[in-house]
Write a protein that holds these residues in place. Structure first.
Motif, mmCIF file in Angstrom:
data_model
loop_
_atom_site.group_PDB
_atom_site.id
_atom_site.type_symbol
_atom_site.label_atom_id
_atom_site.label_comp_id
_atom_site.label_asym_id
_atom_site.label_seq_id
_atom_site.Cartn_x
_atom_site.Cartn_y
_atom_site.Cartn_z
ATOM 1 N N CYS A 56 -101.185 -86.766 74.763
ATOM 2 C CA CYS A 56 -100.110 -87.145 73.827
ATOM 3 C C CYS A 56 -100.648 -88.189 72.840
ATOM 4 O O CYS A 56 -101.349 -89.122 73.225
ATOM 5 C CB CYS A 56 -98.918 -87.692 74.610
ATOM 6 N N LEU A 57 -100.315 -88.025 71.562
ATOM 7 C CA LEU A 57 -100.847 -88.915 70.523
ATOM 8 C C LEU A 57 -100.068 -90.226 70.433
ATOM 9 O O LEU A 57 -100.441 -91.109 69.684
ATOM 10 C CB LEU A 57 -100.784 -88.207 69.166
ATOM 11 N N GLN A 58 -98.959 -90.349 71.181
ATOM 12 C CA GLN A 58 -98.093 -91.528 71.085
ATOM 13 C C GLN A 58 -97.789 -91.828 69.613
ATOM 14 O O GLN A 58 -98.042 -92.933 69.099
ATOM 15 C CB GLN A 58 -98.742 -92.735 71.795
ATOM 16 N N CYS A 59 -97.287 -90.833 68.944
ATOM 17 C CA CYS A 59 -97.087 -90.890 67.485
ATOM 18 C C CYS A 59 -96.174 -92.047 67.069
ATOM 19 O O CYS A 59 -95.217 -92.376 67.776
ATOM 20 C CB CYS A 59 -96.436 -89.595 67.011
ATOM 21 N N PRO A 62 -92.479 -90.103 66.410
ATOM 22 C CA PRO A 62 -92.565 -88.954 67.332
ATOM 23 C C PRO A 62 -91.495 -87.902 67.043
ATOM 24 O O PRO A 62 -90.316 -88.118 67.300
ATOM 25 C CB PRO A 62 -92.334 -89.591 68.709
ATOM 26 N N LYS A 63 -91.938 -86.786 66.524
ATOM 27 C CA LYS A 63 -90.990 -85.727 66.112
ATOM 28 C C LYS A 63 -90.352 -85.051 67.319
ATOM 29 O O LYS A 63 -89.294 -84.449 67.213
ATOM 30 C CB LYS A 63 -91.722 -84.654 65.301
ATOM 31 N N CYS A 64 -91.013 -85.133 68.485
ATOM 32 C CA CYS A 64 -90.513 -84.454 69.682
ATOM 33 C C CYS A 64 -89.068 -84.881 69.999
ATOM 34 O O CYS A 64 -88.247 -84.056 70.384
ATOM 35 C CB CYS A 64 -91.425 -84.780 70.870
ATOM 36 N N ILE A 74 -89.027 -89.233 74.663
ATOM 37 C CA ILE A 74 -90.167 -88.478 75.198
ATOM 38 C C ILE A 74 -91.456 -89.294 75.109
ATOM 39 O O ILE A 74 -92.247 -89.363 76.057
ATOM 40 C CB ILE A 74 -90.288 -87.132 74.445
ATOM 41 N N LYS A 75 -91.637 -89.927 73.958
ATOM 42 C CA LYS A 75 -92.884 -90.689 73.769
ATOM 43 C C LYS A 75 -93.020 -91.750 74.874
ATOM 44 O O LYS A 75 -94.074 -91.887 75.502
ATOM 45 C CB LYS A 75 -92.841 -91.349 72.390
ATOM 46 N N ILE A 78 -93.660 -90.366 78.433
ATOM 47 C CA ILE A 78 -95.047 -89.909 78.599
ATOM 48 C C ILE A 78 -95.983 -91.120 78.724
ATOM 49 O O ILE A 78 -96.927 -91.121 79.528
ATOM 50 C CB ILE A 78 -95.460 -88.974 77.443
ATOM 51 N N CYS A 117 -93.544 -81.011 68.032
ATOM 52 C CA CYS A 117 -94.557 -81.948 68.554
ATOM 53 C C CYS A 117 -95.778 -81.968 67.617
ATOM 54 O O CYS A 117 -96.328 -80.916 67.271
ATOM 55 C CB CYS A 117 -94.957 -81.520 69.966
ATOM 56 N N ILE A 118 -96.174 -83.160 67.233
ATOM 57 C CA ILE A 118 -97.237 -83.300 66.225
ATOM 58 C C ILE A 118 -98.583 -82.807 66.780
ATOM 59 O O ILE A 118 -99.379 -82.199 66.065
ATOM 60 C CB ILE A 118 -97.287 -84.762 65.748
ATOM 61 N N TYR A 119 -98.812 -83.027 68.046
ATOM 62 C CA TYR A 119 -100.043 -82.523 68.665
ATOM 63 C C TYR A 119 -100.108 -80.996 68.528
ATOM 64 O O TYR A 119 -101.185 -80.411 68.469
ATOM 65 C CB TYR A 119 -100.063 -82.939 70.140
ATOM 66 N N ILE A 126 -97.740 -80.608 73.443
ATOM 67 C CA ILE A 126 -97.746 -81.253 74.758
ATOM 68 C C ILE A 126 -96.707 -80.545 75.629
ATOM 69 O O ILE A 126 -95.599 -80.242 75.169
ATOM 70 C CB ILE A 126 -97.390 -82.759 74.617
ATOM 71 N N ILE A 128 -94.096 -80.885 77.387
ATOM 72 C CA ILE A 128 -93.080 -81.914 77.681
ATOM 73 C C ILE A 128 -92.206 -81.490 78.870
ATOM 74 O O ILE A 128 -91.901 -82.290 79.756
ATOM 75 C CB ILE A 128 -92.222 -82.170 76.417
HETATM 76 FE FE1 SF4 Z 1 -96.584 -87.000 72.021
HETATM 77 FE FE2 SF4 Z 1 -95.999 -84.731 70.631
HETATM 78 FE FE3 SF4 Z 1 -94.131 -86.633 70.938
HETATM 79 FE FE4 SF4 Z 1 -96.288 -87.117 69.369
HETATM 80 S S1 SF4 Z 1 -94.664 -85.589 68.994
HETATM 81 S S2 SF4 Z 1 -95.334 -88.514 70.878
HETATM 82 S S3 SF4 Z 1 -97.837 -85.949 70.487
HETATM 83 S S4 SF4 Z 1 -95.073 -85.414 72.589
#
Ligand code: SF4
Ligand code: FAD
Length: 478
Positions: A56-59, A62-64, A74-75, A78, A117-119, A126, A128
């Motif tokens: 996980c990129l810990q954006c 975080p779009k998730c 979610i961020k 995780i 998810c940006i990843y 990810i 999730i």
């Molecule tokens: Fe992690 Fe994806 Fe959420 Fe970014 S968008 S925080 S990569 S789960």
């Protein structure tokens, strides 16, 4: 030859690493699992969960989270997994989602949190859902702490039904100090989670554990209480002292096709079939004295999750051949991709672009065949999917001896019929104020499939949460 002065060395193109995939979910072998009712997906180990979480990129943005109907953080959950704080991760999810072990198993994450998810822009997103399931299972196995609740506020709320909408609503209200009673028509709680989704996708112990957690918080559940028969909504409010009511009665009335042969004795709605297997434990015969006589050649009409569940259940009960009969093509199948993939692996045949026109019976009323017609796809209809059109003269007979109809469900009319003043739409769904969740009757709220028509577990849970907020506001004026 000497290189020219100032000539630049050609830039080496930096090779991008190949896209990564989700850490695979351990699963039972398809040819073993299609004969048993144990769970298909076995869940991540601690190492697998850490490997996935560490990707996980810990954006920063975080779009998730925006993709989750109940906005689970979610961020952060995780991040807690990465620190091996599994219990804290589960509690983080529980701040907004009362049913993580259920959602981690059955939510369509691929079209919700995992989609943005940006990843996932360059890789598989990810996983999730699998991480959610991992921490929820960890918390259940290690004894989840019961949060300290505020003192009771003296107000009573009645919750009708015990599906995900009601369980979420009840959980949020009891945490705010309300006295909450659930009235459930069946002898078991959980709604579709208990009677619809089969054991091999969602073990009933998991649903019961989520319900027991709510009971420990103080929610009372009254079984075998069909509201509209035993008591009406207005009696609960006017005579029994409930200050507000939440209607989470789902969409459990099955739809049938208008073709000859629908009344034959070996034609079942998916609801009846799955209820007899799941709730009445037909798959545990003879320990449970409620057998189900499965056909040898089963056709399941429909292409959604319910159809996949009915087909896979038929195989497990011993049918020799099971086919899905669906009028559109593979692209339009409404079921989750994973469910389609699992069904195929287990041996379910897909007869696509095919529509039944008659079910043929013998003198005893048993199915001996099904007449179908081939279909082709025309222009998109109002649902955005291409309209299926029958190909004239293409009728043919399919050799089957049992048919399961899984073409959707509608709300049961019993509550609207016994609650004067309760507004419903032309489809029989209850009309609510979008913001508060309140119906046309002051103090009566509704949410889940009874409002939207058949939808998803998480959208029902989200609606239960919204209604709990609406009820709190209504009763406190806050
Ligand atoms: Fe992690 Fe994806 Fe959420 Fe970014 S968008 S925080 S990569 S789960
Ligand atoms: P329900 O879960 O339908 O619960 C309603 C409850 O109210 C029931 O327990 C019912 O007995 C009770 N009730 C009804 N009338 C009364 C009354 N008059 N008095 C008292 N009690 C009453 N969604 C997903 O997200 N993922 C999946 O993989 C998935 N698979 C599915 C598979 C099947 C076979 C089915 C049928 C549905 C599936 N769904 C899935 C959809 C999802 O389960 C539903 O959208 C969700 O359960 C709706 O929740 P709810 O709380 O609104 O109602």
């Amino acid at each position: 030859m000497m290189p020219e002065k100032n000539a630049k060395a050609p830039k080496k193109k930096r090779e991008r690493p190949p896209p990564t995939k989700k850490v695979a979910m351990p699963e039972q072998d398809p040819l073993v699992r299609n004969k048993n009712f144990q769970e298909v997906a076995l869940g991540y180990t601690e190492e697998q969960a850490l490997e996935e979480a560490n990707k996980c990129l810990q954006c920063r943005n975080p779009k998730c989270i925006g993709g989750c109907p109940v906005e689970v953080d979610i961020k952060d959950f995780i991040a807690l997994i990465r620190e091996k704080k599994f219990m804290e991760a589960a509690l983080k999810i529980k701040e907004t989602n009362s049913l993580p072990a259920v959602c981690g198993r059955v939510c369509p994450q691929e079209t919700q949190c995992e989609q943005p998810c940006i990843y996932g822009i360059r890789n598989e997103p990810i996983a999730i859902g699998r991480l959610e399931r991992f921490v929820a299972d960890y918390a259940r196995a290690h004894g989840e702490p019961i949060p300290k609740l505020p003192p009771k506020n003296g107000k009573k709320v009645g919750v009708i039904g015990s599906g995900p909408a009601s369980l979420t609503c009840a959980g949020d209200l009891v945490k705010l100090g309300y006295e909450v009673t659930i009235f459930e028509a069946f002898h078991k709680p959980g709604g579709v989670l208990a009677y619809g989704i089969p054991q091999f996708r969602l073990p009933k112990e998991i649903v019961m554990a989520e319900v027991e957690y709510l009971e420990k918080l103080g929610v009372e559940i009254k079984f075998n209480h069909v509201i509209g028969k035993i008591r009406t909504v207005l009696e609960l409010m006017n005579d029994d002292g409930y200050d507000a009511i939440f209607l989470g009665t789902g969409a459990g009335a099955p739809n049938f096709m208008r073709i000859p042969g629908m009344n034959l004795v070996t034609v079942f709605s998916a609801n009846e079939f799955l209820t007899r297997v799941n709730l009445m434990k037909a798959y545990e015969f003879p320990e449970y004295d409620t057998p189900f006589r499965i056909g040898n050649r089963v056709a399941v009409i429909g292409g959604g999750n319910v159809a996949m569940d009915a087909a896979r259940t038929s195989l497990r009960l011993g049918a020799e051949h099971v086919q899905i009969v669906y009028r559109r093509s593979r692209t339009e199948l409404p079921a989750r991709l994973e469910e389609v993939h699992h069904a195929e692996e287990e041996g379910v045949e897909f007869r696509l672009l095919t529509n039944p026109t008659e079910i043929i019976g013998n003198e005893k009323g048993e199915v001996i065949g099904m007449q179908c017609i081939k279909m082709e796809l025309g222009e998109p209809d109002e649902s955005g999917r291409r309209r299926p059109i029958p190909i004239e003269g293409s009728e043919f007979i399919v050799d089957v001896d049992m048919v399961v109809v899984a073409i959707g469900n509608s709300p049961n009319p019993i509550i609207p019929q016994t609650t004067p003043g309760l507004e419903v739409s032309k489809w029989g769904t209850i009309t609510i104020n979008e913001e508060s969740g309140m119906t046309s009757l002051p103090g009566v709220f509704a949410g889940g499939d009874i409002v939207t028509g058949a939808a998803t577990v998480i959208s029902a849970a989200g609606a239960g949460k919204q209604a709990a907020r609406g009820i709190h506001k209504y009763l406190t004026g806050e």
